[in-house]
Design an enzyme around this catalytic site. Sequence first.
Site, PDB file in Angstrom:
ATOM      1  N   GLU A 137       0.824  -1.206   0.000  1.00 17.69           N
ATOM      2  CA  GLU A 137       0.000   0.000   0.000  1.00 17.69           C
ATOM      3  C   GLU A 137       0.862   1.262   0.000  1.00 17.69           C
ATOM      4  OE1 GLU A 137      -2.509   0.816   3.414  1.00 17.69           O
ATOM      5  OE2 GLU A 137      -2.989   2.796   2.628  1.00 17.69           O
ATOM      6  N   ASP A 183      10.449   5.949  15.093  1.00 15.96           N
ATOM      7  CA  ASP A 183      10.300   7.367  14.813  1.00 15.96           C
ATOM      8  C   ASP A 183      10.830   8.158  16.005  1.00 15.96           C
ATOM      9  OD1 ASP A 183       9.530   9.877  14.014  1.00 15.96           O
ATOM     10  OD2 ASP A 183       7.423   9.608  14.509  1.00 15.96           O
ATOM     11  N   ASP A 204      11.472  12.083  17.267  1.00 16.37           N
ATOM     12  CA  ASP A 204      11.071  13.428  16.929  1.00 16.37           C
ATOM     13  C   ASP A 204      11.601  14.357  18.016  1.00 16.37           C
ATOM     14  OD1 ASP A 204       9.629  15.829  16.695  1.00 16.37           O
ATOM     15  OD2 ASP A 204       8.018  14.786  15.639  1.00 16.37           O
ATOM     16  N   SER A 250      13.651  12.916   8.493  1.00 16.05           N
ATOM     17  CA  SER A 250      12.240  13.134   8.183  1.00 16.05           C
ATOM     18  C   SER A 250      11.992  14.496   7.547  1.00 16.05           C
ATOM     19  CB  SER A 250      11.390  12.974   9.440  1.00 16.05           C
ATOM     20  OG  SER A 250      11.627  14.060  10.300  1.00 16.05           O
ATOM     21  N   GLY A 251      13.046  15.273   7.305  1.00 23.07           N
ATOM     22  CA  GLY A 251      12.894  16.529   6.570  1.00 23.07           C
ATOM     23  C   GLY A 251      12.865  17.757   7.447  1.00 23.07           C
ATOM     24  N   ARG A 252      12.569  17.564   8.733  1.00 23.97           N
ATOM     25  CA  ARG A 252      12.593  18.742   9.587  1.00 23.97           C
ATOM     26  C   ARG A 252      13.264  18.453  10.921  1.00 23.97           C
ATOM     27  NH1 ARG A 252       7.314  22.152  10.258  1.00 23.97           N
ATOM     28  NH2 ARG A 252       8.213  23.457   8.646  1.00 23.97           N
ATOM     29  N   ARG A 253      12.636  17.675  11.766  1.00 29.99           N
ATOM     30  CA  ARG A 253      13.141  17.623  13.139  1.00 29.99           C
ATOM     31  C   ARG A 253      13.178  16.200  13.679  1.00 29.99           C
ATOM     32  NH1 ARG A 253       7.376  20.002  14.946  1.00 29.99           N
ATOM     33  NH2 ARG A 253       6.283  18.099  14.473  1.00 29.99           N
ATOM     34  N   GLY A 254      13.307  15.241  12.817  1.00 31.77           N
ATOM     35  CA  GLY A 254      13.319  13.889  13.330  1.00 31.77           C
ATOM     36  C   GLY A 254      13.927  12.909  12.360  1.00 31.77           C
ATOM     37  N   ASP A 258       8.496   7.555  19.458  1.00 37.19           N
ATOM     38  CA  ASP A 258       7.045   7.628  19.267  1.00 37.19           C
ATOM     39  C   ASP A 258       6.582   6.208  18.993  1.00 37.19           C
ATOM     40  OD1 ASP A 258       4.492   7.790  18.405  1.00 37.19           O
ATOM     41  OD2 ASP A 258       4.797   9.572  17.177  1.00 37.19           O
ATOM     42  N   LYS A 313       6.004   7.973   6.251  1.00 37.15           N
ATOM     43  CA  LYS A 313       6.435   8.764   5.102  1.00 37.15           C
ATOM     44  C   LYS A 313       7.605   8.101   4.380  1.00 37.15           C
ATOM     45  CE  LYS A 313       8.334  12.686   5.902  1.00 37.15           C
ATOM     46  NZ  LYS A 313       8.524  14.090   6.254  1.00 37.15           N
TER      47      LYS A 313
END
Lengths: 504, 534
Positions: free
Chosen positions: B133, B199, B201, B250-254, B398, B410
């Site tokens: 999926e 994950d 973060d 993850s592109g920003r903060r994680g 998380d 993602k």
Amino acid sequence: MNRIDIKRTKVLDHRKKQFADPSYKDTEYPHRLNFYSTPPTADITLEQFEQWAMDRLRILAELEACSFRNKTPAETAVHMKPLLEKYLPLDSTSSNSSELNIQRQRDHYSHFILRLAFASTEDLRRRFTRVETMLFRLRFQADDSRERAAFVRSLNLDWEPVSEEEKRELAPLLATTIGFGHGRRAQQVMDEEWCKVDWMRVPDLTEGRKVYIRAGKAYVPAREQQSMVLNAYTKRLEQALELTSRALPRLDEDDRLTPILDHLSKSFIAPDASYTGSGTAIDGAEITAGNMDNLSQHFPMCMSNLHRSLRRDAHLKHFGRLQYTLFLKGIGLNLEECLIFWRSSFRNITDDTFNKDYRYNVQHAYGQVGGDMNRRGGGYSPFSCQKILTERAPGSGEAHGCPYRHFSLDNLTALLRASGVTDRGVLQGVKEDTDSQKFHMACNRVFEHLHHTELKRAKDDGIMTAAQLDTIVHPNEYFKRSYQLKNMDGRSKQKQEGDIKMEG
Amino acid sequence: MEDAPAAVVDSPAAVDDTAMADAADAQAATEDVKPADESSQPAKESNGTKAAEIKQEEKQEVKLEDLFDGIDSDDDLSLPEDGQEPQQPELADTPGASIELLRAYYQRFFPWRYMFQWLNHSPVPTNDFKHREFSLWLHNDAVMRYQSFPTSDLFRKDVLRLMPRRIEIGPVYTADPRDRKTFRNSAAFQPIAKELCFDIDLTDYDDIRTCCDKANICNKCWKFTTMAIKVLDTALREDFGFNHILWVYSGRRGVHAWVCDRKARTLADQHRKAITAYFEVIAGKQGGKRVNVRRPLHPHLSRSIEILKDHFQEDVLEIQDPWQSSEKAEYLLQQIPDLQLRDALRKKWDSSPGRASTSKWADIDALARTDASGGLDAHSLLDAKQDILLEYTYPRLDIAVSQRLNHLLKSPFVIHPGTGRVCVPIDRNNLDAFDPLDVPTLPRLVREIDEWAETEGASRAMAAVEVSDGAAVGGSSSQDVKPVPDWEKTSLKPYIEHFRSFVATLMRDERETAVKRERDEDGDVQIKTESLDF
Ligand SMILES: [Zn+2]
């Protein structure tokens, strides 16, 4: 692995064998414990089929109740002991009991019958697996240690023993997983037997960091091996139930079994009970229309709420009347008294209206009127908790149903307070029970609170056995037990109270 | 959690015919249910509650946990509160331009082939890919779940047609996710495999980082991520024996971890929960003692402390200086078990306000040594100090992302819509060199391509345009000039190379174990497609 020699341990009971079905010989029960890997093949009667299953179900429901009440394993074991002896006895091989084979056969068969009953939905499968694992654990822990070891060996669980050399090498690491204290830890590691298994076999030990894990292998000390056996048991049962659920549609063809299985699975949704007691079951109680206000102190909330509503409004709607009438019939109020009771309670209507609109329904409930079926069956049976909980929720202005399920928390609390339940701990417990949909547990909690002193005495003095004090799942059982507990000293006190009440 | 779209709750296990089920019918993107307006839903809880209410109305027996199936708790779409938006993108400002940039990215930079191989575990399409999926987050805020693609090319084609701003990856199902409605029996359509994911973060570190908060990060607090990766990566390899662990920014903060070993992919939820709990050390939210671990310490924890202790000194005590204020220092004091020692420390620190955390930490041992009464319990002090170290360094996970097989996460290599950064893989052997602020952004990639064209000459650039599959074409390379794929001309190069080698190792391993499996299944000889490809 030492495989145990089945022939050597098999129980020979020639008397039993004589009467057994020929294929009966095929199933041997060398061990008290059973992983139920082989389905039964011999024929049993329909009565046995149902009775054995009901007995096991009773045990399972009680085990589930223990866990709902957060009983410790030790408390659960004590609570269950007499019940197990009564409904599902299972003696050790060394007991040499003449009942061994039939006990083990019943255990074996009842397990498989319930599998059929509980394979249909995922929820039932999960619950069944959970309580069956509890039962297995209870028996496993109680088993004779030598017999248990033999049983475990027979399972061929494929555990790799840890060599002395590896133990020595890993001693400081392994030591951290077998408890506290400094000092002689290395020696403790060497003294213990360890085995290596894939960590996925022991998820609970992994989760709690209770074992050392290296390269995907968990190092399990002997004392934790119970957890592996239980996991293996649970896992196999889960898989077996999956298979059973797929095979179920074929069973539908056997219309003798379907209703039994259907009833069994319903009973698991909320424990069911039929109440067979009649007025004569309670010695000395004065069960009359005039004594109802007094007796209502022994009613569960569902009935005392109906009684209160009736006194307040001088009326009850249809389903309230039905639920209450059948309950009254169950506690031993005869038809004549029952009619007097209703007539006098509906004080705002005329005789005419009563006779026209209400008399017939009461008579019908008692089996005095209506079709042949109704008459022959003596009318309806009193409603069980299951029925009250699952059928026909009350609408506005209706007072039937189960207050634990159908009342708002505020209303429930008010009702409980009015009934003398003011203890904050109990009220909090009731809230938690109802929040988690364990309505009958809330009711039992209140019962235990209201009869705290008497229960303790009854247990201490051996007046009531634990089997008589199991979870209540029928309003009439609630009444009966409450009445008996409050009148342990004989009926004189009750008479007095009753008399006083009637005068006032 | 904050960007959880309120309506994307279609869990095949629990709810079959919800509004979202229709969203999977790709042609009707306009009918899709929209996620909650991000900017108007700042609080995590309010979003969650809303989702719950909506579903509860539709079908009562839906369990709350199922509602959040497949919702990536990842940061990344929501805007920070109070308008303090860091590094705000050229992208989001002008949506039209951003779509064109995005198109260029998907056409020229996105590593289609390696992505396909990564999920497929073989060069020939298998059900690992075909039944996987994907969920596509479109620019009109619709989310299309249960997308699947027979081949890498069709995957690329659909993405270019729909231009999702975000792609999420879900589990492999027993059947093609697009056909899921044709199965009346839910047992026939079940998730069966997905990478084990983690994950991390940085917002979960807000109570201990002093340099930034919320969505903001800098190189100082990024160190927490570095520590977390080291601890988890080591444990996943040494303890659980996993070998193929992909770490992705993850592109920003994680950061996300994808454990791709076959054994990890097929873990049941029960086992995912067990691993997650094995890693869990930091308990509770604010207030109270947050670390409570049994003594003697489990080997995983003593090893973690070894990994973390230098980071604790340098990256936490020196750089974050977490106990500088007297309020924070008091929090530290509360963890000291010996009351006399606690009082002595308090007195000392009160007399020198603003004393650095490094000194305060050293004071604990120094004063303990001078303990006159001799009644000090050295063991419990050591335990307390270890607990403190763990609280300030140990990974904060998380857990929702890890616990369930059917949770979506993602995809690597998508563009973070807020920062414009590419979600690149991180090389664990070069962890300390990774600079999240220097990760290529989409505008930068376009710039770099232009610069390359100027320096390397037009002829090579022309040849490269032909290659849009993100990789060199192997078979037809008899020409003199081998075309250079666009990504090789940019700062994306080392990241894609790392990914390529990761995927190659994974595929090789997969092939070898497939052969071995066949050998092990004695007598039961099967020929597998993957083993034919040499
Ligand atoms: Zn920072």
